[in-house]
Design an enzyme around this catalytic site. Structure first.
Site, PDB file in Angstrom:
ATOM      1  N   VAL A 117       0.912  -1.142   0.000  1.00  0.00           N
ATOM      2  CA  VAL A 117       0.000   0.000   0.000  1.00  0.00           C
ATOM      3  C   VAL A 117       0.954   1.194   0.000  1.00  0.00           C
ATOM      4  CG1 VAL A 117      -1.821   1.232   1.229  1.00  0.00           C
ATOM      5  CG2 VAL A 117      -1.774  -1.275   1.253  1.00  0.00           C
ATOM      6  N   PRO A 118       1.278   1.719  -1.192  1.00  0.00           N
ATOM      7  CA  PRO A 118       2.436   2.605  -1.359  1.00  0.00           C
ATOM      8  C   PRO A 118       2.235   4.039  -0.874  1.00  0.00           C
ATOM      9  CG  PRO A 118       1.353   2.273  -3.462  1.00  0.00           C
ATOM     10  CD  PRO A 118       0.645   1.395  -2.464  1.00  0.00           C
ATOM     11  N   CYS A 119       2.184   4.197   0.435  1.00  0.00           N
ATOM     12  CA  CYS A 119       2.024   5.525   1.016  1.00  0.00           C
ATOM     13  C   CYS A 119       3.227   6.427   0.737  1.00  0.00           C
ATOM     14  CB  CYS A 119       1.742   5.423   2.514  1.00  0.00           C
ATOM     15  SG  CYS A 119       2.974   4.500   3.437  1.00  0.00           S
ATOM     16  N   HIS A 120       4.352   5.830   0.352  1.00  0.00           N
ATOM     17  CA  HIS A 120       5.524   6.643   0.012  1.00  0.00           C
ATOM     18  C   HIS A 120       5.288   7.471  -1.248  1.00  0.00           C
ATOM     19  CE1 HIS A 120       6.125   2.921  -2.336  1.00  0.00           C
ATOM     20  NE2 HIS A 120       6.725   3.707  -3.208  1.00  0.00           N
ATOM     21  N   ARG A 121       4.244   7.174  -1.999  1.00  0.00           N
ATOM     22  CA  ARG A 121       3.941   7.903  -3.232  1.00  0.00           C
ATOM     23  C   ARG A 121       3.098   9.151  -2.993  1.00  0.00           C
ATOM     24  NH1 ARG A 121       2.548   2.451  -6.692  1.00  0.00           N
ATOM     25  NH2 ARG A 121       4.690   1.631  -6.681  1.00  0.00           N
TER      26      ARG A 121
END
Length: 164
Positions: A134-138
């Site tokens: 769940v790419p919260c870094h994006r």
């Protein structure tokens, strides 16, 4: 009693640990070699009663492939998180943000159907237990600055560069 398997994998960014449920869904993950960093993020109703270190199968393969440059390797990995309706939805929306095309917190809030809920969108990132998948870094601050990241701003910087 529920048993989950965990493993730590060396990556070019930092050690990466994933906790995977018996059916293969990621319960928690991040750039750490400590389960103590991950388990508090797992909702109590999903927290395993037993943890064993071992083979996490396709999840391990996806982690390695992603870090080797196959940015889509993480897309189909099952994730299991639990919270309120907005956070559940926001995590699903995060999975649609493509690699190399980060969004701002305001854009993320709008994509999640609540454009005025920028703080709630930021909270969804902060409470995400399944980093990478769940790419919260994006999600970036307005103006493109990185903002915070549970695994450190330097890790976030490397991830954004890796996906560019």
């Amino acid at each position: 009693m529920s048993t989950a398997t965990w493993a730590t994998i060396a990556t070019p960014i930092a050690p990466f640990t994933a906790v995977v449920d018996a059916d293969g869904a990621v319960l928690a993950s991040g750039w750490t070699d400590s389960l103590d960093d991950l388990l508090p993020q797992v909702h109590l109703s999903l927290r395993p009663t037993e943890l064993v270190e071992g083979d996490i199968g396709p999840v391990a393969d996806a982690i390695v492939r992603y870090h080797d440059g196959d940015l889509s390797a993480i897309n189909d990995v099952a994730v299991r998180q639990r919270s309120g309706e907005f956070l559940q939805h926001a995590w699903e929306v995060l999975r649609t943000v493509p690699a190399g095309a980060p969004v701002t917190y305001a854009e993320f809030a709008a994509k999640s159907g609540r454009p005025a809920a920028v703080r709630a969108a930021a909270s969804a990132c902060a409470r995400n237990a399944a980093a990478l998948f769940v790419p919260c870094h994006r999600v970036l601050r307005t103006g493109g600055t990185l903002g915070g990241f549970r695994w450190g701003v330097e890790v976030k910087r490397k991830l954004i560069a890796h996906e560019s």
